[in-house]
Design a protein around this motif. Structure first.
Motif, PDB file in Angstrom:
ATOM      1  N   PHE A  59      51.362  19.625  32.450  1.00  0.00           N
ATOM      2  CA  PHE A  59      50.954  19.449  31.926  1.00  0.00           C
ATOM      3  C   PHE A  59      49.604  17.795  32.025  1.00  0.00           C
ATOM      4  CE2 PHE A  59      51.135  16.903  27.245  1.00  0.00           C
ATOM      5  CZ  PHE A  59      50.555  18.011  26.607  1.00  0.00           C
ATOM      6  N   ARG A  60      48.812  18.567  31.173  1.00  0.00           N
ATOM      7  CA  ARG A  60      47.614  16.739  31.474  1.00  0.00           C
ATOM      8  C   ARG A  60      47.543  16.774  29.759  1.00  0.00           C
ATOM      9  NH1 ARG A  60      44.448  15.266  34.401  1.00  0.00           N
ATOM     10  NH2 ARG A  60      43.913  17.360  36.155  1.00  0.00           N
ATOM     11  N   VAL A  61      48.085  15.125  30.038  1.00  0.00           N
ATOM     12  CA  VAL A  61      48.153  14.431  28.541  1.00  0.00           C
ATOM     13  C   VAL A  61      46.740  14.424  27.614  1.00  0.00           C
ATOM     14  CG1 VAL A  61      48.948  12.155  27.492  1.00  0.00           C
ATOM     15  CG2 VAL A  61      49.448  12.741  29.182  1.00  0.00           C
ATOM     16  N   PRO A  62      46.922  14.609  26.547  1.00  0.00           N
ATOM     17  CA  PRO A  62      45.625  15.057  25.998  1.00  0.00           C
ATOM     18  C   PRO A  62      45.419  14.457  25.099  1.00  0.00           C
ATOM     19  CG  PRO A  62      46.651  16.924  24.977  1.00  0.00           C
ATOM     20  CD  PRO A  62      47.996  15.694  25.888  1.00  0.00           C
ATOM     21  N   PRO A  63      44.001  13.937  24.055  1.00  0.00           N
ATOM     22  CA  PRO A  63      44.145  12.807  23.046  1.00  0.00           C
ATOM     23  C   PRO A  63      44.667  12.985  22.164  1.00  0.00           C
ATOM     24  CG  PRO A  63      41.990  13.437  23.888  1.00  0.00           C
ATOM     25  CD  PRO A  63      43.474  14.168  24.586  1.00  0.00           C
ATOM     26  N   ARG A  64      44.556  14.174  21.664  1.00  0.00           N
ATOM     27  CA  ARG A  64      45.552  14.184  20.538  1.00  0.00           C
ATOM     28  C   ARG A  64      46.921  13.778  20.356  1.00  0.00           C
ATOM     29  NH1 ARG A  64      45.737  18.794  23.286  1.00  0.00           N
ATOM     30  NH2 ARG A  64      48.461  20.083  22.536  1.00  0.00           N
ATOM     31  N   LEU A  65      47.641  13.628  21.419  1.00  0.00           N
ATOM     32  CA  LEU A  65      49.271  13.621  21.350  1.00  0.00           C
ATOM     33  C   LEU A  65      49.498  11.737  22.036  1.00  0.00           C
ATOM     34  CD1 LEU A  65      50.500  16.698  23.265  1.00  0.00           C
ATOM     35  CD2 LEU A  65      50.487  15.994  20.739  1.00  0.00           C
ATOM     36  N   LEU A  66      48.349  11.496  22.060  1.00  0.00           N
ATOM     37  CA  LEU A  66      48.401   9.256  21.846  1.00  0.00           C
ATOM     38  C   LEU A  66      48.504   9.063  21.021  1.00  0.00           C
ATOM     39  CD1 LEU A  66      45.382   9.128  24.689  1.00  0.00           C
ATOM     40  CD2 LEU A  66      48.182   9.837  24.737  1.00  0.00           C
ATOM     41  N   GLY A  67      49.701   8.025  20.983  1.00  0.00           N
ATOM     42  CA  GLY A  67      49.678   6.613  20.038  1.00  0.00           C
ATOM     43  C   GLY A  67      48.602   5.959  20.062  1.00  0.00           C
ATOM     44  N   GLY A  68      48.610   4.949  18.644  1.00  0.00           N
ATOM     45  CA  GLY A  68      48.359   3.735  18.711  1.00  0.00           C
ATOM     46  C   GLY A  68      47.431   2.654  20.035  1.00  0.00           C
ATOM     47  N   ASP A  69      48.764   3.098  21.356  1.00  0.00           N
ATOM     48  CA  ASP A  69      49.159   2.082  22.050  1.00  0.00           C
ATOM     49  C   ASP A  69      48.467   3.029  23.056  1.00  0.00           C
ATOM     50  OD1 ASP A  69      50.704   3.840  22.638  1.00  0.00           O
ATOM     51  OD2 ASP A  69      52.785   2.409  22.854  1.00  0.00           O
ATOM     52  N   GLY A  70      48.058   3.915  23.418  1.00  0.00           N
ATOM     53  CA  GLY A  70      47.280   4.617  24.050  1.00  0.00           C
ATOM     54  C   GLY A  70      48.656   5.397  24.984  1.00  0.00           C
ATOM     55  N   ASN A  71      49.958   5.220  24.636  1.00  0.00           N
ATOM     56  CA  ASN A  71      51.322   5.688  25.184  1.00  0.00           C
ATOM     57  C   ASN A  71      51.074   7.256  24.406  1.00  0.00           C
ATOM     58  OD1 ASN A  71      50.924   4.221  27.478  1.00  0.00           O
ATOM     59  ND2 ASN A  71      51.980   3.553  25.772  1.00  0.00           N
ATOM     60  N   LEU A  72      51.639   8.984  25.221  1.00  0.00           N
ATOM     61  CA  LEU A  72      51.762   9.732  24.717  1.00  0.00           C
ATOM     62  C   LEU A  72      53.003   9.582  23.971  1.00  0.00           C
ATOM     63  CD1 LEU A  72      51.903  13.122  25.533  1.00  0.00           C
ATOM     64  CD2 LEU A  72      53.549  12.783  27.434  1.00  0.00           C
ATOM     65  N   THR A  73      52.631   9.514  22.855  1.00  0.00           N
ATOM     66  CA  THR A  73      53.954   9.712  21.661  1.00  0.00           C
ATOM     67  C   THR A  73      55.276  10.153  21.998  1.00  0.00           C
ATOM     68  OG1 THR A  73      53.521  11.574  20.453  1.00  0.00           O
ATOM     69  CG2 THR A  73      52.201   9.498  19.651  1.00  0.00           C
TER      70      THR A  73
END
Length: 159
Positions: A59-73
């Motif tokens: 799984f490649r971390v996509p932008p749609r699943l990032l939180g405000g801190d830039g991390n995968l939520t």
């Protein structure tokens, strides 16, 4: 607590609440089609290996699943644990697993475009219950991102 109240009020009063109330999502038919939840959270998971007791995925971390801190939520991580734990517990057309319990340890962050490897395995089955373990790690660094245990109950086992 005040920030939480402001956030919730935004979607429970005024114009935003009207927009939310007009949403119409068709009923989900398990095994026939993906739900919004599965499509949003699970889109992009690539199956690498399927075995009777375990699944490995990338799984490649996509932008749609990032939180405000830039991390995968944490919500995205819990969705992956839920989806892949249920997938490895699935036993055929007549099973209808529902989550009974889920416990997740969030260990290290995952950033945009990080390649993750996910191992989901079935720990065992007893009666209508299945226990699964899901390990999510960064494919390049080997760092564990999260580890989850997911218990499921086959609701049709007692019908």
């Amino acid at each position: 607590m005040e920030k939480a109240r402001e956030f919730l009020e935004k979607y429970t009063t005024g114009e935003a609440a009207d927009e939310v109330s007009r949403l119409s999502l068709p009923p989900h038919r398990p095994l026939d089609e993906s739900s919004f939840y599965e499509c949003f959270g699970g889109r992009g998971v690539r199956l690498d290996l399927l075995h009777s007791d375990f699944i490995t995925c990338s799984f490649r971390v996509p932008p749609r699943l990032l939180g405000g801190d830039g991390n995968l939520t944490m919500g995205a991580i819990s969705t992956l644990v839920d989806l892949l734990g249920a997938a490895v517990a699935y036993q055929g057309d007549d099973s209808w697993n529902v989550s009974a319990d889920m416990s997740i340890s969030y260990i290290s962050p995952a950033k945009l475009d990080d390649e993750l490897e996910i191992l989901a395995r079935c720990l065992g089955r007893r009666g209508g219950y299945s226990g699964t373990h899901v390990l999510i790690r960064n494919k390049i660094t080997g760092a564990v991102v999260a580890e989850g245990r997911h218990s499921l109950f086959d609701a049709r086992s007692n019908l």
